[in-house]
Scaffold this motif. Structure first.
Motif, PDB file in Angstrom:
ATOM      1  N   GLU A 185      18.081  -8.449  58.443  1.00 45.83           N
ATOM      2  CA  GLU A 185      16.646  -8.488  58.143  1.00 45.83           C
ATOM      3  C   GLU A 185      16.118  -7.111  57.730  1.00 45.83           C
ATOM      4  OE1 GLU A 185      17.719  -9.380  61.291  1.00 45.83           O
ATOM      5  OE2 GLU A 185      16.575  -8.280  62.805  1.00 45.83           O
ATOM      6  N   TYR A 187      10.826  -4.695  49.517  1.00 43.12           N
ATOM      7  CA  TYR A 187       9.833  -3.698  49.128  1.00 43.12           C
ATOM      8  C   TYR A 187      10.263  -2.901  47.907  1.00 43.12           C
ATOM      9  CZ  TYR A 187       6.757  -4.841  52.846  1.00 43.12           C
ATOM     10  OH  TYR A 187       5.880  -5.529  53.629  1.00 43.12           O
ATOM     11  N   GLN A 204      18.691   3.719  47.103  1.00 44.00           N
ATOM     12  CA  GLN A 204      17.696   3.987  48.158  1.00 44.00           C
ATOM     13  C   GLN A 204      18.057   3.235  49.426  1.00 44.00           C
ATOM     14  OE1 GLN A 204      14.188   2.766  45.941  1.00 44.00           O
ATOM     15  NE2 GLN A 204      13.410   4.852  45.924  1.00 44.00           N
ATOM     16  N   VAL A 233       6.261 -10.027  54.895  1.00 44.34           N
ATOM     17  CA  VAL A 233       6.258  -9.865  56.350  1.00 44.34           C
ATOM     18  C   VAL A 233       7.293 -10.834  56.901  1.00 44.34           C
ATOM     19  CG1 VAL A 233       4.857  -9.917  58.434  1.00 44.34           C
ATOM     20  CG2 VAL A 233       3.804  -9.308  56.263  1.00 44.34           C
ATOM     21  N   PHE A 234       8.129 -10.350  57.827  1.00 38.22           N
ATOM     22  CA  PHE A 234       9.282 -11.127  58.272  1.00 38.22           C
ATOM     23  C   PHE A 234       9.138 -11.637  59.704  1.00 38.22           C
ATOM     24  CE2 PHE A 234      10.601  -8.279  54.979  1.00 38.22           C
ATOM     25  CZ  PHE A 234      11.463  -9.038  54.212  1.00 38.22           C
ATOM     26  N   LYS A 246      11.444 -11.687  62.008  1.00 45.85           N
ATOM     27  CA  LYS A 246      11.998 -10.732  62.968  1.00 45.85           C
ATOM     28  C   LYS A 246      11.544  -9.321  62.632  1.00 45.85           C
ATOM     29  CE  LYS A 246      15.986 -13.570  63.982  1.00 45.85           C
ATOM     30  NZ  LYS A 246      17.329 -13.835  63.444  1.00 45.85           N
ATOM     31  N   GLY A 254      11.782  -6.959  60.709  1.00 45.85           N
ATOM     32  CA  GLY A 254      12.488  -6.189  59.687  1.00 45.85           C
ATOM     33  C   GLY A 254      12.055  -4.737  59.611  1.00 45.85           C
ATOM     34  N   LEU A 255      11.693  -4.168  60.757  1.00 45.61           N
ATOM     35  CA  LEU A 255      11.290  -2.752  60.753  1.00 45.61           C
ATOM     36  C   LEU A 255      12.536  -1.878  60.793  1.00 45.61           C
ATOM     37  CD1 LEU A 255       8.368  -2.916  63.328  1.00 45.61           C
ATOM     38  CD2 LEU A 255       8.250  -3.019  60.835  1.00 45.61           C
ATOM     39  N   LEU A 256      12.415  -0.681  60.234  1.00 46.07           N
ATOM     40  CA  LEU A 256      13.546   0.229  60.237  1.00 46.07           C
ATOM     41  C   LEU A 256      13.570   0.942  61.593  1.00 46.07           C
ATOM     42  CD1 LEU A 256      12.989   1.707  56.663  1.00 46.07           C
ATOM     43  CD2 LEU A 256      14.292  -0.295  57.330  1.00 46.07           C
ATOM     44  N   PRO A 257      14.599   0.670  62.406  1.00 43.09           N
ATOM     45  CA  PRO A 257      14.585   1.160  63.785  1.00 43.09           C
ATOM     46  C   PRO A 257      14.660   2.675  63.897  1.00 43.09           C
ATOM     47  CG  PRO A 257      16.674   0.078  63.273  1.00 43.09           C
ATOM     48  CD  PRO A 257      15.767  -0.163  62.110  1.00 43.09           C
ATOM     49  N   HIS A 258      15.157   3.344  62.847  1.00 43.46           N
ATOM     50  CA  HIS A 258      15.331   4.793  62.945  1.00 43.46           C
ATOM     51  C   HIS A 258      14.109   5.549  62.437  1.00 43.46           C
ATOM     52  CE1 HIS A 258      16.450   3.566  58.944  1.00 43.46           C
ATOM     53  NE2 HIS A 258      16.464   4.815  58.518  1.00 43.46           N
ATOM     54  N   ARG A 259      13.048   4.799  62.105  1.00 49.21           N
ATOM     55  CA  ARG A 259      11.859   5.457  61.584  1.00 49.21           C
ATOM     56  C   ARG A 259      10.665   5.201  62.495  1.00 49.21           C
ATOM     57  NH1 ARG A 259      10.951   5.842  55.640  1.00 49.21           N
ATOM     58  NH2 ARG A 259      12.928   6.521  54.814  1.00 49.21           N
ATOM     59  N   TYR A 268       6.900   3.178  54.108  1.00 45.27           N
ATOM     60  CA  TYR A 268       8.192   2.983  53.441  1.00 45.27           C
ATOM     61  C   TYR A 268       8.056   2.471  52.005  1.00 45.27           C
ATOM     62  CZ  TYR A 268      13.055   1.604  52.746  1.00 45.27           C
ATOM     63  OH  TYR A 268      14.321   1.469  52.249  1.00 45.27           O
ATOM     64  N   GLU A 284       7.038   5.149  49.819  1.00 46.33           N
ATOM     65  CA  GLU A 284       8.120   6.123  49.695  1.00 46.33           C
ATOM     66  C   GLU A 284       9.115   5.670  48.626  1.00 46.33           C
ATOM     67  OE1 GLU A 284       9.985   7.164  53.413  1.00 46.33           O
ATOM     68  OE2 GLU A 284      11.816   7.773  52.363  1.00 46.33           O
ATOM     69  N   LEU A 285       9.416   4.370  48.626  1.00 46.25           N
ATOM     70  CA  LEU A 285      10.345   3.840  47.626  1.00 46.25           C
ATOM     71  C   LEU A 285       9.795   4.024  46.216  1.00 46.25           C
ATOM     72  CD1 LEU A 285      11.468   0.479  49.271  1.00 46.25           C
ATOM     73  CD2 LEU A 285      12.760   2.597  49.123  1.00 46.25           C
ATOM     74  N   GLY A 333       4.554  -4.472  60.832  1.00 47.41           N
ATOM     75  CA  GLY A 333       5.034  -5.197  59.655  1.00 47.41           C
ATOM     76  C   GLY A 333       3.894  -5.541  58.708  1.00 47.41           C
ATOM     77  N   ARG A 372       2.642  -2.386  57.027  1.00 44.89           N
ATOM     78  CA  ARG A 372       3.562  -1.998  55.949  1.00 44.89           C
ATOM     79  C   ARG A 372       3.253  -2.795  54.684  1.00 44.89           C
ATOM     80  NH1 ARG A 372       9.898  -2.757  56.942  1.00 44.89           N
ATOM     81  NH2 ARG A 372       9.244  -4.891  57.199  1.00 44.89           N
ATOM     82  N   ALA A 373       2.996  -4.100  54.893  1.00 47.09           N
ATOM     83  CA  ALA A 373       2.708  -4.952  53.741  1.00 47.09           C
ATOM     84  C   ALA A 373       1.379  -4.563  53.086  1.00 47.09           C
ATOM     85  CB  ALA A 373       2.694  -6.405  54.165  1.00 47.09           C
TER      86      ALA A 373
END
Lengths: 277, 398
Positions: A181, A189, A195, B110-111, B113, B115-120, B128, B131-132, B173, B176-177
């Motif tokens: 996920e 995104y 990336q 939006v998910f 589960k 779908g967040l980046l655990p290391h951020r 994010y 940033e992309l 989430g 982020r959206a």
């Protein structure tokens, strides 16, 4: 069972002597020159720097990364290496371990990344890794000598062959284990594959990749004795002398030195793994 | 123009999807195709369109293909056949770079589960998307901080997702959206993983944000109550097919088939139907000008003990009871003096559920007032029948 004759021995020798060596010997010589200067440079730095400086640096590193206990062990270990008069040999072994680990990481991690993202590469790489890990070490010592001569260079090559598989496998595993996920969210995104790799997959795979690097270092160190059989200097040759002279004491002295190096390196790299988690 | 337009969208999972597609077009069912070829029909020739600013809910049980469907919209899963367009632009025919551009600018997801980046950190998760796109660090962090505040997470900017509760993670989430400022939100079972109370809170939050930001929302859920609460329109999916599309009332009142009617049978109607569904046209009305005498006669005609009073522009004024009317007539008082003007009124979108309590206490019918004008009346009887009748109608159908 011999329904037909399969002269693998002749074919191989013919291939090596009549094609491989004449055609590619220039290429292998070049690799050999580069590797030799690399190994020599690292060995020189390690052996010419005062032992105390290296010992202090290593102990400080152990303290910073893994804490007091490991630092204390490193101190005792360094004192041991000095007191049995094996410091230079230890540094020679360490140099080969460092060089072959660097090469393994430089080649293993990119290959691991490719095999995690491309199933064709994955299917090609996996049997090759199986082959590398199961083929008796001595079998590839022979071509290593043929192609690279004696000394540190074939030792680095043989060590690389033996030690690179965990770097590849663990990198691939680490990337595949990144939760679906999270990858999906990043793609949703609008991340490019690059990336996705740099911002999501590699950071999340890092602990697993570091565990692979740790294994690579351990395997490289375990090759020390074998490497000395093809002329690599270092602790391995002490053990080898012990074996040939049936000198139990000498064997143990050299063997313990390898163990000391192994434990110190293992604890430090494990500490790094825990830190990146 | 429709925001999202989907035509004949089909997804077949398996080794030879084109073969499966041919069978599908020949009218073979999902089960037949699975039996004969081992391929799974994920989405079967779905057609729908979503209007700008609409919350369009796709509802179905697990395995109905709804999560596949939403992933076809932004091509996280490649469609086998069919056409998707967003703002009139074909998504299905885009190359990789155009697709990445559309995902960055137009579609935020939006998910279930999270779908967040655990290391951020929360801040870096929310930023994010920008940033992309290569947005400047300072700018994206400012924008992210603003949406974090909007979703009520101010102060958590530097926390990591694992330090937050599920509800808070989903707020991240959502933030982020929203930070991407896309017109369209794709929400895949966004609230399904949350506790009931938190879920309700998030639903209200979504409605609040949507009315403020006017996003187009495609919302996937397996929860009918959620669908009825959020959806301007609802599509019901079964076995990869859309079996009915309609507003919540249409689906409750006219289920397309037994599958849908079975589905809606147990719906708590009191939470779906509102005053506008059960109110009656106010027939017994009187104006100030008509006077008390006319009022009494009207009450007599219909046998009522009270009557609603409006002015000539239909503005609601109050309630006149028969007793007060007779007293006014005897004592020659103007109607204003005997009018009860503090009677309970409700708006057309008051839920049946909220009216039950009023009905118990009300001595008179309840007035439904919108913008000061009387638009209907609700009697105790109509509240009760609203709760009960729908169910009976379905039972008759079977």
């Amino acid at each position: 069972m011999n329904y037909f004759e399969f002269p693998l021995e002749d074919i191989t020798n013919d291939f090596v002597n009549n094609w491989l060596l004449p055609t590619l010997s220039g290429f292998f010589d070049q690799i050999s020159v580069i590797l030799r200067s690399f190994v020599d440079a690292v060995t020189n730095v390690l052996t010419s720097t005062p032992a105390e400086v290296i010992a202090i640096l290593l102990i400080a590193l152990a303290w910073w990364i893994s804490g007091k206990g490991v630092a204390l062990f490193a101190l005792i270990g360094m004192l041991y290496l000095g007191s049995v008069d094996l410091w230079t040999e230890s540094m020679q072994t360490l140099a080969i371990v460092i060089v072959s680990t660097i090469i393994s990481v430089l080649i293993g991690i990119p290959v691991g990344i490719l095999s995690a993202t491309n199933s064709v590469i994955d299917k090609t790489v996996r049997p090759i890794l199986d082959f590398m890990q199961t083929l008796p070490i001595f079998v590839y010592l022979i071509p290593a000598i043929l192609l690279f001569g004696l000394g540190g260079v074939p030792a680095v090559i043989a060590t690389f062959v033996f030690a690179v598989p965990p770097a590849v496998r663990m990198t691939s595993l680490g990337i595949k284990q990144v939760p679906g996920e999270v990858v999906e969210a990043s793609r949703a995104y609008g991340s490019t594959p690059r990336q996705l790799l740099i911002k999501v997959q590699l950071p999340l795979a890092l602990p697993t990749i570091m565990a692979g690097v740790n294994q690579t270092i351990m395997l490289a160190l375990s090759m020390a004795v074998v490497a000395s059989m093809i002329g690599a200097p270092g602790l391995g040759s002490i053990v080898l002398t012990g074996i040939s002279q049936v000198n139990v004491g000498l064997g143990l002295t050299g063997g313990l030195a390898i163990v000391v190096l192994a434990i110190v390196l293992d604890r430090i790299t494990q500490g790094i793994t825990n830190k990146v988690k | 123009m429709n925001k999202i337009e989907v035509k004949n969208l089909t997804k077949i999972f398996g080794s030879h999807p084109q073969q499966g597609l041919k069978r599908l077009k020949n009218g073979e069912s999902k089960d037949e195709i699975l039996d004969k070829t081992g391929m799974t029909v994920g989405v079967n020739q779905a057609n729908f369109s979503v209007k700008p600013g609409e919350i369009f809910v796709i509802m179905g049980l697990s395995g109905s293909g709804k999560s596949t469907l939403i992933r076809l919209i932004n091509r996280l899963i490649e469609p086998t056949d069919g056409e998707i367009s967003i703002d009139g632009e074909s998504i299905t025919r885009m190359d990789k770079n155009q697709l990445i551009e559309v995902r960055r600018k137009k579609l935020a997801m939006v998910f279930q589960k999270f779908g967040l980046l655990p290391h951020r950190t929360v801040l870096n998760n929310v930023a994010y998307g920008l940033e992309l796109q290569g947005t400047d660090k300072q700018e994206r962090e400012n924008l992210a901080a603003k949406t974090i505040e909007d979703v009520g997470l101010k102060g958590y900017e530097n926390s990591y997702p694992s330090e937050l509760s599920g509800g808070m993670q989903q707020r991240v989430g959502l933030a982020r959206a929203l930070t991407n400022d896309s017109d369209i939100l794709l929400m895949d079972e966004a609230f399904s993983a949350l506790d009931p109370i938190i879920r309700k809170e998030m639903q209200d939050e979504l409605i609040r944000l949507q009315s403020k930001l006017n996003k187009t929302v495609l919302f996937i859920t397996h929860d009918l109550d959620e669908a009825l609460k959020l959806g301007d329109r609802i599509a019901i999916m079964k076995d990869g097919q859309i079996v009915q599309i309609g507003t919540s009332e249409e689906i409750l009142e006219n289920p397309a088939n037994t599958y849908v009617s079975n589905f809606v049978r147990d719906v708590d109607r009191s939470k779906v139907l509102n005053a506008s569904h059960v109110m009656k046209k106010p027939e017994v009305l009187v104006t100030y000008k008509a006077g008390v005498r006319v009022a009494v006669r009207k009450m007599e005609e219909v046998g009522a003990s009270s009557i609603f009073v409006v002015d000539k522009d239909q503005n609601f004024k109050g309630l006149l009871t028969i007793d007060d009317a007779i007293r006014a007539h005897k004592e020659q008082l103007p109607m204003e003096d005997v009018l009860i003007d503090n009677v309970q009124v409700i708006t057309p979108d008051t839920l049946l559920n909220d009216m039950v309590g009023l009905a118990v206490e009300a001595k008179y019918p309840i007035a439904v007032v919108a913008d000061g004008k009387l638009c209907g009346i609700v009697s105790r009887v109509s509240i009760l029948s609203g709760l009960v009748l729908g169910k009976e109608r379905e039972e008759v159908m079977q």
